[in-house]
Design a protein around this motif. Structure first.
Motif, PDB file in Angstrom:
ATOM      1  N   GLY A 147       0.829  -1.327   0.313  1.00 47.94           N
ATOM      2  CA  GLY A 147       0.079   0.215  -0.015  1.00 47.94           C
ATOM      3  C   GLY A 147       0.375   1.757  -0.011  1.00 47.94           C
ATOM      4  N   GLY A 148       1.993   0.969  -0.781  1.00 50.48           N
ATOM      5  CA  GLY A 148       3.043   2.637  -0.563  1.00 50.48           C
ATOM      6  C   GLY A 148       3.409   2.601   1.112  1.00 50.48           C
ATOM      7  N   ARG A 149       3.249   1.941   1.903  1.00 53.89           N
ATOM      8  CA  ARG A 149       3.500   1.925   3.423  1.00 53.89           C
ATOM      9  C   ARG A 149       5.339   2.392   4.002  1.00 53.89           C
ATOM     10  NH1 ARG A 149      -0.680  -0.588   6.533  1.00 53.89           N
ATOM     11  NH2 ARG A 149      -0.003   1.343   7.942  1.00 53.89           N
ATOM     12  N   VAL A 150       5.632   2.987   4.228  1.00 55.37           N
ATOM     13  CA  VAL A 150       6.213   3.584   4.847  1.00 55.37           C
ATOM     14  C   VAL A 150       7.495   2.841   6.493  1.00 55.37           C
ATOM     15  CG1 VAL A 150       7.672   5.572   5.298  1.00 55.37           C
ATOM     16  CG2 VAL A 150       5.917   6.480   3.570  1.00 55.37           C
ATOM     17  N   THR A 202       1.915   7.613   1.330  1.00 57.68           N
ATOM     18  CA  THR A 202       2.280   8.352  -0.087  1.00 57.68           C
ATOM     19  C   THR A 202       1.662   8.981  -1.352  1.00 57.68           C
ATOM     20  OG1 THR A 202       2.692   6.347  -0.898  1.00 57.68           O
ATOM     21  CG2 THR A 202       4.536   7.012   0.760  1.00 57.68           C
ATOM     22  N   ASN A 203       1.820   8.332  -1.819  1.00 54.80           N
ATOM     23  CA  ASN A 203       0.884   9.109  -3.095  1.00 54.80           C
ATOM     24  C   ASN A 203       0.098   7.242  -3.882  1.00 54.80           C
ATOM     25  OD1 ASN A 203       3.645   7.346  -4.415  1.00 54.80           O
ATOM     26  ND2 ASN A 203       3.474   7.800  -6.635  1.00 54.80           N
ATOM     27  N   MET A 204       0.235   6.956  -3.159  1.00 54.13           N
ATOM     28  CA  MET A 204      -0.689   5.356  -3.409  1.00 54.13           C
ATOM     29  C   MET A 204      -1.964   5.114  -2.753  1.00 54.13           C
ATOM     30  SD  MET A 204       2.594   3.034  -5.234  1.00 54.13           S
ATOM     31  CE  MET A 204       3.750   3.182  -3.742  1.00 54.13           C
ATOM     32  N   VAL A 205      -2.893   5.263  -3.534  1.00 50.86           N
ATOM     33  CA  VAL A 205      -4.236   5.067  -2.837  1.00 50.86           C
ATOM     34  C   VAL A 205      -4.446   3.436  -3.082  1.00 50.86           C
ATOM     35  CG1 VAL A 205      -6.652   5.518  -2.417  1.00 50.86           C
ATOM     36  CG2 VAL A 205      -4.740   7.272  -2.492  1.00 50.86           C
ATOM     37  N   PHE A 206      -4.475   2.314  -2.286  1.00 51.08           N
ATOM     38  CA  PHE A 206      -4.086   0.746  -2.863  1.00 51.08           C
ATOM     39  C   PHE A 206      -6.308   0.397  -2.718  1.00 51.08           C
ATOM     40  CE2 PHE A 206      -0.533   1.067  -3.621  1.00 51.08           C
ATOM     41  CZ  PHE A 206      -0.776  -0.431  -3.791  1.00 51.08           C
TER      42      PHE A 206
END
Length: 363
Positions: free
Chosen positions: A157-160, A293-297
Motif C-alpha cells: 500500500g505504499g507504506r513507509v 504516500t502517493n498510492m491509494v489501494f
C-alpha cells in the motif's frame, strides 16, 4: 482525429495506473538537448558523472552509478553483494521477489528467499532471523549474504517503514554479518512522509536503488548508490548485463532536473492521494487502505458490480486503473494528476457506483 482533438482527448484522461506515466518537464527536454556528452562506458560523459555525484551526495554515500532501470539497479546491487549460491532475503510482497523476473537467480545463481511482509510493509525481525540456518557450518544450507528491504513498500500500500524499524533491521544484519540493500524506488516519497532528509533513510542501508522515472518525472533511469568499491562492482555488472550506455548524458540531464527540481513537489502528489482516498472512502462499496504516500489501494465490494467491471467502466470514461496484487486496485497520483483530475475521477466513480448506474450495467 486532428492534433487538437488528440490533445483534447489526452487531456481528458486521468492516468492513475502508475507514477511511471509521468512525462518529462519542459525544462528536462531543454536540458537534454544541450547536455555536454561523452562516452559513459569509458567514464567520460560529464553529465552522467555530474548526476552520479549529485545522487551520491544527496543520499550520503561515496559514489553512484546511473542505471537504465530500477530492475537492473536492484539486480546489479544483488549480484555485487552476493556470491553465487548464497541467499538474498527479501519481502514476500517486495518488487524484487514478485516483479523482477527472477533475475538474481537466473543471472547470478543467487537464491531469493521470501520473508513474510506484515500489512504495514515490515518483515518481523524474528522471521528474518528464521531465514538464517541454526548451524552456518552445515553444508546443506545456502547462507544469506544480503537482506533487502523496500521503502516505501509498494504492494503493501505504499507504506513507509519507520526509522526505528530500519535501525532494527540494520542491527540484525550487522550482527549476522550480511549487507542491507534498500529498494528505495520512491525513497523521496518516504523521506517526505517521515519528514527527514533522504540521506537519513539511506544511512540504514549499505546500498540503495532509487528511480528517477517515477514521481520525479524523468523519462528513463534509476540510480544505485553505495561505497566506492561497491559501485565499481556495480558498474562492471551493469556492463555485463548490457546496461552500458554511451552518450548517457542525454538521459542524465533529465535526471539532474529531477533531483534538483522535482523532489520538492512530491508533497502535491501526497495531497492529491489523500484527496482521492477521502473521496473513495465516501463512496458505497469501496474499502480504502491506509494512505501514506502517493498510492491509494482500494477494493470495490458490491454484489452488483465486479471489480473488473468497475475498472472497465472507469477506463471507458477516461479514468485508467489497474489491479495490483490480490484483488486490489492501485491508484497512483503524480505530476500528471491535478486536483481537478482527482475530482473528475471521483465523479466517474460516483456515477459508476450509483445504484441506478449499477443496475443498468447488469444484463
Amino acid at each position: 482525429m486532428t492534433s487538437t482533438e488528440r490533445a483534447s482527448s489526452a487531456a481528458a484522461v486521468v492516468e492513475l495506473r502508475s507514477d511511471t506515466f509521468t512525462l518529462p518537464t519542459a525544462r528536462m527536454l531543454e536540458e537534454m538537448t544541450r547536455a555536454p556528452l561523452g562516452d559513459d562506458v569509458y567514464g567520460e560523459d560529464p553529465t552522467a558523472r555530474e548526476l552520479e555525484e549529485l545522487a551520491a551526495s544527496l543520499l550520503g554515500k561515496e559514489d553512484a552509478c546511473f542505471m537504465p532501470s530500477g530492475t537492473m539497479g536492484n539486480l546489479a546491487a544483488i549480484l555485487a553483494h552476493c556470491p553465487r549460491g548464497t541467499k538474498a532475503l527479501a519481502g514476500a510482497e517486495s518488487d524484487i521477489y514478485v516483479y523482477e523476473a527472477g533475475g538474481a537467480s537466473y543471472c547470478g545463481g543467487v537464491i531469493v528467499e521470501p520473508v513474510a511482509n506484515a500489512a504495514d510493509g515490515t518483515m518481523a525481525l524474528a522471521d528474518i532471523e528464521a531465514a538464517f540456518p541454526e548451524d552456518p557450518e552445515d553444508p546443506q544450507f545456502a547462507l544469506p549474504a544480503l537482506l533487502c528491504v523496500e521503502n516505501p513498500q509498494n504492494r503493501c500500500g505504499g507504506r513507509v517503514l519507520p526509522l526505528e524499524y530500519l535501525a532494527g533491521v540494520q542491527a540484525l544484519a550487522r550482527a549476522r554479518r550480511v549487507a542491507v540493500h534498500l529498494d528505495g524506488a520512491r525513497i523521496f516519497n518516504a523521506a517526505l512522509a517521515l519528514d527527514v532528509p533522504v540521506r537519513v533513510i539511506a544511512g540504514y542501508a549499505d546500498s540503495v536503488q532509487f528511480c528517477l522515472s517515477k514521481g520525479l518525472s524523468a523519462p528513463v533511469g534509476s540510480m544505485v548508490v553505495g561505497s566506492a568499491d561497491f559501485i565499481r562492482s556495480v558498474r562492471r555488472i551493469r556492463k555485463m548485463l548490457g546496461g552500458g550506455m554511451r552518450q548517457a548524458g542525454v538521459l542524465a540531464a533529465a535526471g539532474l532536473v529531477a533531483l534538483r527540481e522535482m523532489t520538492a513537489r512530491l508533497g502535491d502528489d501526497h495531497r492529491t492521494a489523500r484527496r482521492l482516498a477521502e473521496g473513495l472512502a465516501a463512496l458505497p462499496g469501496v474499502v480504502v487502505e491506509p494512505v501514506e504516500t502517493n498510492m491509494v489501494f482500494f477494493r470495490v465490494d458490491t454484489p452488483h458490480l465486479t471489480q473488473a467491471e468497475f475498472i472497465e467502466r472507469s477506463w471507458n470514461e477516461g479514468v485508467r486503473l489497474a489491479e495490483l496484487g490480490r484483488g486490489r486496485i492501485r491508484a497512483a497520483t503524480h505530476a500528471g494528476v491535478s486536483e481537478a483530475g482527482v475530482d473528475r475521477a471521483l465523479s466517474v466513480f460516483r456515477d459508476i457506483l450509483a445504484p441506478a448506474a449499477v443496475l443498468s450495467s447488469r444484463p
